[in-house]
Every structure is written in structure tokens, then in C-alpha cells.
Write a protein that holds these residues in place. Structure first.
Motif, PDB file in Angstrom:
ATOM      1  N   VAL A  54      21.016  -5.043 102.949  1.00 53.25           N
ATOM      2  CA  VAL A  54      20.728  -3.680 103.381  1.00 53.25           C
ATOM      3  C   VAL A  54      19.307  -3.358 102.944  1.00 53.25           C
ATOM      4  CG1 VAL A  54      21.324  -1.240 103.147  1.00 53.25           C
ATOM      5  CG2 VAL A  54      23.140  -2.976 103.155  1.00 53.25           C
ATOM      6  N   ILE A  55      18.467  -2.968 103.901  1.00 52.86           N
ATOM      7  CA  ILE A  55      17.101  -2.551 103.569  1.00 52.86           C
ATOM      8  C   ILE A  55      16.994  -1.057 103.828  1.00 52.86           C
ATOM      9  CG2 ILE A  55      14.641  -2.876 103.960  1.00 52.86           C
ATOM     10  CD1 ILE A  55      15.191  -5.602 105.098  1.00 52.86           C
ATOM     11  N   ASN A  56      16.793  -0.292 102.772  1.00 56.79           N
ATOM     12  CA  ASN A  56      16.695   1.158 102.925  1.00 56.79           C
ATOM     13  C   ASN A  56      15.244   1.593 103.088  1.00 56.79           C
ATOM     14  OD1 ASN A  56      17.404   3.895 103.032  1.00 56.79           O
ATOM     15  ND2 ASN A  56      17.006   4.118 100.840  1.00 56.79           N
ATOM     16  N   ALA A  57      14.878   1.903 104.315  1.00 58.39           N
ATOM     17  CA  ALA A  57      13.535   2.416 104.607  1.00 58.39           C
ATOM     18  C   ALA A  57      13.592   3.897 104.939  1.00 58.39           C
ATOM     19  CB  ALA A  57      12.924   1.634 105.769  1.00 58.39           C
ATOM     20  N   ALA A 189       6.824  -4.580 105.216  1.00 53.75           N
ATOM     21  CA  ALA A 189       7.938  -5.213 105.916  1.00 53.75           C
ATOM     22  C   ALA A 189       7.953  -6.719 105.677  1.00 53.75           C
ATOM     23  CB  ALA A 189       7.852  -4.902 107.410  1.00 53.75           C
ATOM     24  N   ALA A 190       6.793  -7.330 105.770  1.00 52.44           N
ATOM     25  CA  ALA A 190       6.699  -8.779 105.569  1.00 52.44           C
ATOM     26  C   ALA A 190       7.080  -9.168 104.144  1.00 52.44           C
ATOM     27  CB  ALA A 190       5.284  -9.253 105.883  1.00 52.44           C
ATOM     28  N   ALA A 191       6.716  -8.332 103.173  1.00 53.26           N
ATOM     29  CA  ALA A 191       7.064  -8.603 101.777  1.00 53.26           C
ATOM     30  C   ALA A 191       8.574  -8.539 101.570  1.00 53.26           C
ATOM     31  CB  ALA A 191       6.358  -7.605 100.857  1.00 53.26           C
ATOM     32  N   LEU A 192       9.213  -7.543 102.158  1.00 48.32           N
ATOM     33  CA  LEU A 192      10.664  -7.419 102.035  1.00 48.32           C
ATOM     34  C   LEU A 192      11.377  -8.611 102.672  1.00 48.32           C
ATOM     35  CD1 LEU A 192      10.922  -3.618 102.855  1.00 48.32           C
ATOM     36  CD2 LEU A 192      11.547  -4.673 100.665  1.00 48.32           C
ATOM     37  N   ILE A 193      10.883  -9.036 103.814  1.00 50.04           N
ATOM     38  CA  ILE A 193      11.490 -10.175 104.502  1.00 50.04           C
ATOM     39  C   ILE A 193      11.277 -11.457 103.701  1.00 50.04           C
ATOM     40  CG2 ILE A 193      11.382 -11.617 106.582  1.00 50.04           C
ATOM     41  CD1 ILE A 193      10.681  -8.994 108.108  1.00 50.04           C
ATOM     42  N   ARG A 194      10.104 -11.602 103.106  1.00 52.34           N
ATOM     43  CA  ARG A 194       9.832 -12.775 102.266  1.00 52.34           C
ATOM     44  C   ARG A 194      10.780 -12.814 101.068  1.00 52.34           C
ATOM     45  NH1 ARG A 194       9.231 -17.889 101.482  1.00 52.34           N
ATOM     46  NH2 ARG A 194       8.216 -18.400  99.507  1.00 52.34           N
TER      47      ARG A 194
END
Length: 290
Positions: A54-57, A189-194
Motif C-alpha cells: 500500500v502506497i499512501n500518497a 515515485a521512482a524512489a518508492l518503487i525502488r
């Protein structure tokens, strides 16, 4: 891999949706589709979709408005993350959450490290810190990503404001004594995905709080100067004359940290993630025009 993204129409949310499109089975929701302040709705959706992450943005980010509506701000920034974390915990999912430099007072002379004493100056910072603590208590498998001075092609941000205001004025005064690291939403976003990719590879990581923001550190005045330099080079507009002013000359309902610099060495060591290259992100300055 299943990923639930909340706040999908925000600056970072939109970038997450774009970047995750071909990497995961994605469910992206905005406030109309999921009100994260409603616990039952959160649990129902999480139980139905069964995400691995779960990514809370989603967040209440109107810093000045927060001073007038603290109850709503607490509901969105504290209760919502807590409910999401609890729901994720119930299915053994990991939660990633975006937080802010506003959890600090800004009085430190050096960049802030993750373990430094917090001290929010207003309601927004208070609620974001409360959200961090509630989320961590609810689910040990969590990553809190503190960031600062977010900008991107979507939503409201400093870059878009400068281009809009600068197009109609010959001169502008910009605060010159607040310093931080502008951070491109696409890089967040890229950091969270990494981070998710590393968790997938290793299974276990050092859970907790991480700092991620841009480099080099600049003042708002210096950031504005770079924005207009790029805009003028791209024939977007003729740069107005800029004059730096102290924070005291630009009073706002909510106090801002003078020092918003974040030390990003921990995220670099643990995940190999470098600070956001905000000067590179400004190369496509035409994309920021409203």
C-alpha cells in the motif's frame, strides 16, 4: 505483485500510476473512490484487493489552510495513514507513506537526519508527525519517506506558480532565507518503487523512516532564479527581476521551517537511491505551464 495507491491524482500519485503501469497489478484510487478517513471503507477495499504493498500518497497538504481546519487535517494526515497501516497489517502487506520536512522546527544548522528531534511549527507538521507515529505503531512493515519542496507537472507547486505569476509581472520578491532541497515528484515515485523492488529481492529491509529530497540545497529565491533561467532559455517567458526578501517580510498563517534540508545518506546506503536531481527535472520546463 499487487499495489494499492491512494491519492492517485496528486503530484506524486500521478507519477506512481504512470511508473507502476507495467510493473504491478495496480489499483489507484482518489478521495472520491476511497476516503481514507473512513476505517471500514479502508478495510473493505484492502481486504477485497489484497495488495502486497500500500502506497499512501493521499494527504492534506494545504499548509496555511490546515491552521483553520485542524480536525480535517488530523483525520486525513493521522487517522487515514493509521487505518491504511492497520488494514495492510491485517493481510501482512507492507505500507509506504509520504511525509514531510515540516515535522522539524527548522532550527538546526545542518541537514536533518532521520533520528533528529522533531518539532513541528504548525498544524500541518503536527498532523504529519502524528501520522508517522500512528502508522509505525500499527504496522512494523512500513517505510516513511520524508520529502520536501515537491514539484511536478501536475497539481499546484512552486514551479507552476512562478511561471504563472512571472508571465504577468516584471519583478517579483521571493523569500531568500528558507533553504531546502526541491524534489521532483517523479523522483519520489521512482524512489518508492525502488524500495519495493529491494523489498521484493530481499524480503526484509530496515523498516522505518527515510529522507529523500533534492540536491543541491537552495533558497526559494535561488530556486526561482533557476526556474526563470530555464523558462527564458526555452522561450517560455521573459524572466522578471527577482529580489530576495526575509521570511519576516512575507507573513503567512502557518510558520515555515527556515532549514528544510534533509540528509539523504541513509536511503542511499540502504537502497542505493541518490537525491532528486531537480535541475534535470526542470529541463522540460514547458511541461509545467498551467
Amino acid at each position: 505483485m499487487r499495489v494499492l495507491v491512494t491519492g492517485c491524482n496528486g503530484q506524486v500519485g500521478r507519477c506512481l500510476v504512470n511508473q507502476l503501469a507495467n510493473k504491478a497489478e495496480l489499483l489507484a484510487v482518489d478521495r472520491s473512490e476511497l476516503d481514507i478517513t473512513h476505517r471500514d471503507a479502508v478495510f473493505d477495499l484492502v481486504n477485497e484487493f489484497q495488495p502486497d504493498y500500500v502506497i499512501n500518497a493521499a494527504a492534506h497538504t494545504a499548509v496555511d489552510k490546515a491552521e483553520q481546519e485542524p480536525d480535517l487535517c488530523y483525520a486525513v494526515n493521522r487517522d487515514g495513514p493509521q487505518f491504511l497501516a492497520q488494514a495492510a497489517k491485517s493481510i501482512d502487506a507492507t505500507i509506504l507513506h509520504i511525509s514531510t520536512d515540516y515535522v522539524f522546527s527548522g532550527n538546526k544548522s545542518k541537514p536533518y537526519e532521520e533520528g533528529d528531534e522533531t518539532g513541528p511549527l504548525g498544524v500541518y507538521g503536527d498532523t504529519k508527525l502524528a501520522g508517522e507515529l500512528a502508522l509505525a505503531k500499527a504496522n512494523e512493515k512500513h517505510i516513511v519517506l520524508r520529502t520536501a519542496w515537491v514539484f511536478g507537472e501536475h497539481g499546484n507547486n512552486f514551479v507552476k506558480t512562478m511561471l504563472r505569476v512571472g508571465a504577468s509581472r516584471d519583478s517579483l520578491t521571493i523569500v531568500g532565507d528558507q533553504v531546502g532541497g526541491p524534489t521532483y515528484a517523479g523522483d519520489i515515485a521512482a524512489a518508492l518503487i525502488r524500495i519495493i523492488e529491494v523489498i521484493e529481492q530481499k524480503g526484509e529491509v530496515d523498516w522505518g523512516v527515510y529522507h529523500f529530497s533534492g540536491a543541491p540545497h537552495v533558497s526559494w529565491y535561488e530556486f526561482a532564479r533557476e526556474i526563470f533561467k530555464g523558462a527564458e532559455a526555452a522561450n517560455v517567458l521573459t524572466a522578471p527581476q527577482l529580489t530576495p526578501i526575509p521570511t519576516s517580510a512575507y507573513p503567512t498563517p502557518a510558520k515555515r521551517p527556515i532549514n528544510s534540508r534533509l540528509d539523504c545518506s541513509k536511503i542511499s546506503a540502504n537502497f542505493g537511491i541518490a537525491p532528486s536531481n531537480w535541475t534535470r527535472a526542470l529541463k522540460n520546463i514547458q511541461e509545467y505551464k498551467s
